[in-house]
Write a protein that holds these residues in place. Structure first.
Motif: not given
Ligand code: ZN
Length: 307
Positions: A140, A143, A158, A163
């Motif tokens: 991702c 994050c 993700c 997230c």
């Molecule tokens: Zn993420």
């Protein structure tokens, strides 16, 4: 006037993409295991081919073995009711991938395009582009956590806590433009790009930037690359160019003046050609653009017009 109304290379494939079915994981699992389903194996952007450069298509036990060894399997669509999937063997050594697929060689679809039917080239290019995207989106961008494939490989999500960002396959549009001279005689502007051999001319092109319309990109690129102000933009067609993620959008435009100024880096030279000059080049065996590209189509359409 169009010289040819057939789809451009890498378009008009034989698949129904069946977008409404992708989100059903049970349906995808059933079809993956189904005896009638077809699997196209690829290795690092290349088609795996056998017997006269024919892309390998696997079914039954052979497909199951490749699925088990693949980094990613994606659903491409339906062909005559059969589900068609693509499997990425990029994580294997080339010899291992060839052996798993029962293939003789790994070749780029652009090297095969003249020998494949147009529909087959389109489907192989689609598989190449989608699998390439998966290899580039393992984590991702928000994050850093791992992402997981969903919707038959048309979304990645993700897996990070708090997230859940969704990633969709990305397309990078570019404009490609046949610029005509402002007055008679009829001429078009062709350029020699940095790194191109002596005498190799093509139409002008460039990527669309963030916050730009296609038309804005045409005007900016023609001004930046060739110092030409253009008007009367006319859409000519588009071409899937998933090498790795392109979409080429073709235009014609008219220059406000004949003055041309190149930067000497991106473009080494740009000049006006009459139809007779282009016909002489064709007669001398100098191709007008890559035969599989929209560049070729734009030039031949213009050549078929009247002075
Ligand atoms: Zn993420």
């Amino acid at each position: 006037m169009r010289t040819d109304e057939r789809p451009l290379a890498y378009g008009g494939g034989w698949l129904d993409r069946a977008g409404g079915l992708r989100a059903d994981p049970e349906w995808i699992s059933e079809r993956l295991a189904g005896a009638g389903s077809v699997l196209l194996p690829l290795w690092r952007d290349r088609c795996l081919v056998s017997a006269g450069d024919t892309p390998v298509r696997l079914t039954g036990a052979a497909a199951a073995e490749v699925r088990g060894a693949a980094d990613e399997v994606v659903f491409l669509g339906l062909a005559d009711g059969a589900a068609v999937f693509a499997a990425d063997l990029s994580g294997r050594a080339e010899s291992h991938a060839l052996r798993l697929a029962g293939a003789d060689a790994a070749l780029d679809v652009r090297a095969l395009v003249g020998r494949l039917g147009p529909g087959d080239a389109a489907v192989q290019a689609y598989a190449r582009g989608l699998l390439h995207w998966h290899r580039q989106q393992r984590h991702c961008g928000g994050c850093g956590a791992a992402t997981v494939s969903h919707d038959g490989g048309h979304v990645r999500a993700c897996a990070g806590p708090d997230c859940g960002r969704l990633l969709f396959p990305r397309i990078e549009p570019a404009i490609i433009v046949l610029v005509e001279a402002p007055g008679p005689p009829a001429r078009c502007l062709l350029a020699r790009h940095g790194g191109a051999p002596e005498g190799a001319y093509s139409t002008l092109a460039g990527f669309v930037e963030v916050g730009e319309s296609l038309e804005d990109a045409v005007r900016r690129e023609m001004a930046e690359e060739a110092g030409v102000t253009v008007t009367d933009l006319a859409y000519q067609g588009s071409q899937a160019w998933p090498f790795p993620a392109g979409l080429m959008v073709g235009f014609r435009a008219t220059a406000a003046s004949e003055e041309v100024r190149v930067d000497g880096v991106e473009l080494l030279e740009a000049r006006w050609f009459t139809r007779d000059e282009l016909r002489e080049r064709v007669a001398a065996g100098k191709p007008l653009g890559r035969v599989d590209s929209i560049d070729h189509r734009l030039l031949h359409d213009w050549l078929a017009g009247r002075d």
